[in-house]
Design a protein around this motif. Structure first.
Motif, PDB file in Angstrom:
ATOM      1  N   SER A 283       0.712  -1.216  -0.024  1.00  0.00           N
ATOM      2  CA  SER A 283      -0.029  -0.002  -0.062  1.00  0.00           C
ATOM      3  C   SER A 283       0.948   1.210   0.046  1.00  0.00           C
ATOM      4  CB  SER A 283      -0.769   0.013   1.291  1.00  0.00           C
ATOM      5  OG  SER A 283      -0.382   0.293   2.498  1.00  0.00           O
ATOM      6  N   LYS A 284       2.146   1.133   0.280  1.00  0.00           N
ATOM      7  CA  LYS A 284       3.010   2.433   0.384  1.00  0.00           C
ATOM      8  C   LYS A 284       4.112   2.234  -0.385  1.00  0.00           C
ATOM      9  CE  LYS A 284       3.454   4.791   4.115  1.00  0.00           C
ATOM     10  NZ  LYS A 284       2.415   5.895   3.995  1.00  0.00           N
ATOM     11  N   VAL A 285       4.444   2.672  -1.712  1.00  0.00           N
ATOM     12  CA  VAL A 285       5.165   2.589  -2.613  1.00  0.00           C
ATOM     13  C   VAL A 285       6.294   3.542  -3.196  1.00  0.00           C
ATOM     14  CG1 VAL A 285       5.305   1.683  -4.982  1.00  0.00           C
ATOM     15  CG2 VAL A 285       4.431   0.195  -3.357  1.00  0.00           C
ATOM     16  N   LEU A 286       7.458   3.441  -3.255  1.00  0.00           N
ATOM     17  CA  LEU A 286       8.355   4.408  -4.139  1.00  0.00           C
ATOM     18  C   LEU A 286       8.561   3.782  -5.302  1.00  0.00           C
ATOM     19  CD1 LEU A 286       9.485   7.288  -3.632  1.00  0.00           C
ATOM     20  CD2 LEU A 286      11.682   6.040  -3.141  1.00  0.00           C
ATOM     21  N   SER A 287       7.901   4.120  -6.492  1.00  0.00           N
ATOM     22  CA  SER A 287       8.394   3.746  -7.724  1.00  0.00           C
ATOM     23  C   SER A 287       9.833   4.182  -8.134  1.00  0.00           C
ATOM     24  CB  SER A 287       7.360   3.929  -8.789  1.00  0.00           C
ATOM     25  OG  SER A 287       7.224   5.107  -9.487  1.00  0.00           O
TER      26      SER A 287
END
Length: 694
Positions: A283-287
Motif C-alpha cells: 500500500s505504500k510504494v516508491l517507484s
C-alpha cells in the motif's frame, strides 16, 4: 498460433532505448532496440517486425497499438522545437518573462531563470480586452491581427500560440484570431490557450499554450508519419497515445494537444508500479524508474500514483520548484532527474565526480557500445564493476566492450583523480545512486512522507542494477524488481485506461452559488470529455469523476474536492464545505471557522474502468538451485575484486532464495543484489530483496 486471442502492442520511445511489448492473451513477448533519434518511427517499425516474427504473426493481426514517447519533453529540453510566436493582449507582451514575480532561490544573486520557448522578438500584441467575467471590454482589432501575418511570414514562424487575458472565461477573441491567422497563413500550426488550458493564472496558461505550439509541428509530423507507415504495413487496428495523466487518448487528440504527452513514458512506468503494488498488496510504494537518459521517482499510496495539475519542464535547478517552465496539464506527480544508464560522468573544476544531466543517448551511446562514444557513462561504470555481462546485454543484441569502458573511465575520471578504472567506476556508481537517493528524499519530504516506510519498486533498464544501493541510502528495507522490469513503462501502457480530463476555470463562492449554472458547465464538460473517450472505449463502461478546486477566499492554492456525478443542488453546499474542511484539516491540522470558501476551477475526468490485477499467494522459500555462472565484481567498499554468483532469472522458480552479493540476469536487464540483502522469487515472478537481519 494465437487464434482468437486479442493482440495488443505497446511501444515506449525513450531517449536511449525503444521498448516493444506484445501481449497475446496470457503470452507476453518483449524487445529492446536503440532509439533512432532522427526518425523515431524507424526503431518502432523495426522492433515491431522483430517481435511479430518472434510471435509468428503479422502486423494486421494487432488489435490495439498503444504508444508513449519522450519526444515532446526532449524537444523542449534540447530546444529543437518549432520557431514559435506568441500573440497576446496589448500590454501583456512580457508575461513569460514576468512569470509569477517570485524567485525559486531567494538568495542566489546570479539566478538562472528558465528561458522562454518564444523569445521576446517573436512576441506580439493586439488591442482587445475581456474581463474576468467574460464580458468584452474592448473588441478585437481584426485589422491588427491581419497586419501580423506578413511579419510572421518574414520571420519564418512555424507555429503560433494565442493567449489573451481572461480567455478562459470567454474564448471568442482567441478563436477569431486563430481563424484569421489560419486564413492568412494556411498550413501554420495554431494553438489557443482557451483550448489547451482554459484556466486562470495568466503565466501558467500562456506557458502551456506556448509549449503546445512549440512541439506541435514536431509531434504532429511524427504521428502523421507513424500513422502512414502503419497503414503501409497493413495495420487496421486502433492507435492510442499515453498522456501525462496516465490515461490513453486518440491520435487525433494527441496531434491537437501534444503538450499532454510530455510525461507519457514516465506515466506508463507509474501505472506499471501501481499494478505491481496492487498485485503484491503493497500500500505504500516508491517507484524507481531508471532508463537510459533519466530516472523518475513517484510515490504511490493505496495503489494510486499521486497526481498534480502542473508540471515543470527543463528546470534550471533540478530540485527547486519554480525553476522550470510550467505546463498546466493533468499529470502524475513525480520527480525526474538526468540520471540514466547513458548519463555522462566527468570531474568538475573542484575535482568532484559528477554524473549527468547530459546523456550519451543512443547515438553515440556509452563508450562500451563501440559506436564512437569517448566519454564514460553510468553503463560504462556498471560494466567495469562487473555488474553487466557484456555478451548478454539487451538479450545479446548489443555487444559491449568492457575495455572501452575502462579506457573512458580512466581518461575522464581516473587519471584526473589518480584512481584505477575500477575505483573510478565505483565513484561514478556511488554518485549516481546518491543523486537518485537525494531525489527520493526530497520528493517524499515535499509530500510529508517518510521515505524509509515505503517499498521500492524498481524497473527500467538500469534501475535494477542500482536499486539495492539506493535502498541502502534511503533506509528502505524491501525492494521489488517485477517481471519485464526492463520494459516496465511499455507494460504499463497496456494497463492504462482510455481517459481524458478537462479542467475549466469559473469563479464561484459557496455563499453565492448558482447551482444551475455550475451544473450546466459540468454537464457541458462531461459531454466534451465523453466525446473524446467513448469512440475508443469500444463499448466499455465509461465512468466520470467530477471535482472542484476549492480554497478559503484570498488563499493562494486550492484543494481538490470530489463532487457527485449529477446536477448540484443547494442541499449539496453544506456537504461541499464539510468535505473541503475535512481535507483542509488533514493537511493543516484545523479549519478556519466561518471563513468564506470559493471555487476557482472545475474538473471532469471521463475514463474506462482501470482494473487492478488479483493478488498473489505467498510462496514457500527454498534455496535456489546452483548458479549458472559467476562474475568478477569490484567491491568498492572493500577495494578488491571478488567472485559473485550469476543466476538466470528464468531458471529461478517461485520461492527460490539467494543471499547477496549476486547478480540475477535476464534479457532486458540485470538485478544486482548487494551484500545487505537476501532475494527470493515471489508468486508473481518478481525478485524481492529484503534487508538481512543485523
Amino acid at each position: 498460433m494465437f487464434e482468437g486471442a486479442e493482440m495488443r502492442l505497446a511501444v515506449d520511445i525513450g531517449g536511449t532505448f525503444t521498448d516493444i511489448v506484445l501481449d497475446v492473451g496470457e503470452v507476453r513477448k518483449t524487445r529492446k532496440l536503440l532509439t533512432t533519434p532522427q526518425r523515431p518511427e524507424q526503431a518502432v517499425l523495426d522492433g515491431m517486425r522483430l517481435i511479430l516474427t518472434d510471435a509468428r504473426a503479422h502486423i494486421s493481426d494487432i488489435d490495439v497499438f498503444i504508444h508513449g514517447t519522450t519526444l515532446a519533453t526532449n524537444a523542449i529540453i534540447e530546444r529543437r522545437g518549432a520557431k514559435t510566436a506568441l500573440i497576446a493582449t496589448d500590454g501583456f507582451r512580457d508575461v513569460l518573462d514576468i512569470g509569477t514575480e517570485s524567485r525559486y532561490d531567494q538568495y542566489d544573486l546570479g539566478i538562472d531563470k528558465p528561458k522562454p520557448l518564444a523569445p521576446r522578438s517573436l512576441r506580439f500584441t493586439v488591442p482587445e480586452r475581456i474581463d474576468a467575467h467574460g464580458a468584452v471590454r474592448l473588441p478585437l482589432d481584426e485589422a491588427a491581427v491581419r497586419a501580423l501575418a506578413p511579419k510572421l511570414r518574414e520571420l519564418n514562424v512555424e507555429s503560433v500560440a494565442i493567449a489573451f487575458l481572461h480567455s478562459y472565461a470567454n474564448p471568442e477573441h482567441e478563436r477569431r484570431t486563430a481563424a484569421i491567422i489560419s486564413e492568412e497563413m494556411p498550413g501554420i500550426s495554431v494553438t489557443v490557450s482557451s483550448a489547451v488550458c482554459p484556466e486562470i493564472r495568466e503565466y501558467e496558461r500562456t506557458s502551456t499554450a506556448v509549449a503546445n505550439a512549440y512541439v506541435q509541428p514536431l509531434i504532429d509530423g511524427y504521428l502523421a508519419r507513424m500513422s502512414d507507415a502503419l497503414q503501409v504495413e497493413q495495420y487496421r487496428g486502433a492507435i492510442y497515445l499515453v498522456t501525462s495523466g496516465g490515461g490513453v487518448t486518440s491520435i487525433e487528440t494527441a496531434r491537437r494537444f501534444p503538450v499532454r504527452l510530455v510525461e507519457s513514458g514516465p506515466a506508463g512506468g507509474a501505472i506499471f508500479a501501481a499494478q505491481i503494488a496492487a498485485r503484491l498488496g503493497e500500500s505504500k510504494v516508491l517507484s524507481f524508474d531508471m532508463g537510459g537518459t533519466t530516472a523518475k521517482i513517484c510515490l504511490i499510496e493505496k495503489y494510486q500514483p499521486e497526481t498534480s495539475r502542473v508540471f515543470e519542464v527543463d528546470r534550471a535547478a533540478r530540485f527547486l520548484k519554480g525553476s522550470g517552465l510550467p505546463v498546466r496539464i493533468p499529470v502524475i506527480e513525480m520527480v525526474e532527474i538526468g540520471a540514466g544508464g547513458g548519463s555522462i560522468a566527468h570531474v568538475d573544476a573542484m575535482k568532484r565526480v559528477t554524473v549527468g544531466p547530459e546523456s550519451a543517448s543512443s547515438e553515440p551511446g556509452p563508450a562500451c557500445y563501440g559506436r564512437g562514444g569517448q566519454r564514460p557513462a553510468v553503463t560504462d561504470a556498471d560494466v567495469a564493476l562487473g555488474m553487466i555481462d557484456p555478451d548478454a546485454f539487451a538479450g545479446g543484441t548489443i555487444k559491449l566492450d568492457s575495455e572501452l569502458s575502462k579506457q573512458a573511465l580512466l581518461r575522464s575520471v581516473g587519471e584526473p583523480l589518480g584512481l584505477s578504472a575500477e575505483t573510478a567506476a565505483y565513484a561514478v556508481h556511488e554518485v549516481v545512486c546518491e543523486n537518485m537517493a537525494s531525489a527520493a528524499r526530497v520528493h517524499a519530504v515535499e509530500r510529508g512522507e517518510i521515505v524509509g516506510q515505503h517499498t521500492l519498486i524498481a524497473f527500467g533498464g538500469a534501475a535494477p542494477l542500482h536499486a539495492a544501493r539506493v535502498a541502502e541510502k534511503i533506509g528502505v528495507s524491501r525492494v521489488i524488481v517485477p517481471s519485464n522490469a526492463g520494459v516496465g513503462s511499455a507494460v504499463g501502457f497496456l494497463a492504462a485506461p482510455i481517459a481524458y480530463e478537462l479542467v475549466r476555470s469559473r469563479h464561484v463562492r459557496l455563499d453565492d452559488f448558482d447551482t444551475g449554472a455550475v451544473s450546466d458547465l459540468l454537464q457541458e464538460m462531461v459531454t466534451e470529455a465523453r466525446a473524446l473517450v467513448e469512440p475508443g472505449a469500444a463499448g466499455q463502461l465509461v465512468r466520470e469523476r467530477r471535482a472542484a478546486f476549492m480554497r478559503y477566499v484570498g488563499q493562494g492554492h486550492e484543494i481538490t474536492v470530489e463532487l457527485p456525478n449529477r446536477p448540484l443542488t443547494s442541499a449539496d453546499l453544506a456537504g461541499l464545505r464539510q468535505k473541503f474542511e475535512a481535507d483542509y484539516s488533514a493537511m493543516f491540522e484545523r479549519p478556519i471557522p466561518g471563513a468564506a470558501i470559493e471555487v476557482l476551477s472545475w474538473s471532469v475526468l471521463a475514463t474506462t474502468e482501470a482494473r487492478n490485477p488479483p493478488t498473489v499467494a505467498a510462496v514457500t522459500r527454498k534455496p535456489a538451485s546452483k548458479a549458472s555462472g559467476s562474475r568478477k565484481f569490484f567491491d568498492g567498499r572493500a577495494g578488491e575484486v571478488i567472485e559473485i554468483p550469476l543466476y538466470r532469472r528464468e531458471d529461478m522458480a517461485p520461492g527460490a532464495t539467494i543471499a547477496g552479493p549476486a547478480v540475477i540476469a535476464e534479457d532486458e536487464t540485470s538485478t544486482f543484489v548487494s551484500n545487505s540483502f537476501d532475494a527470493h522469487i515471489d508468486g508473481a515472478g518478481s525478485i524481492v530483496m529484503e534487508r538481512k537481519a543485523a
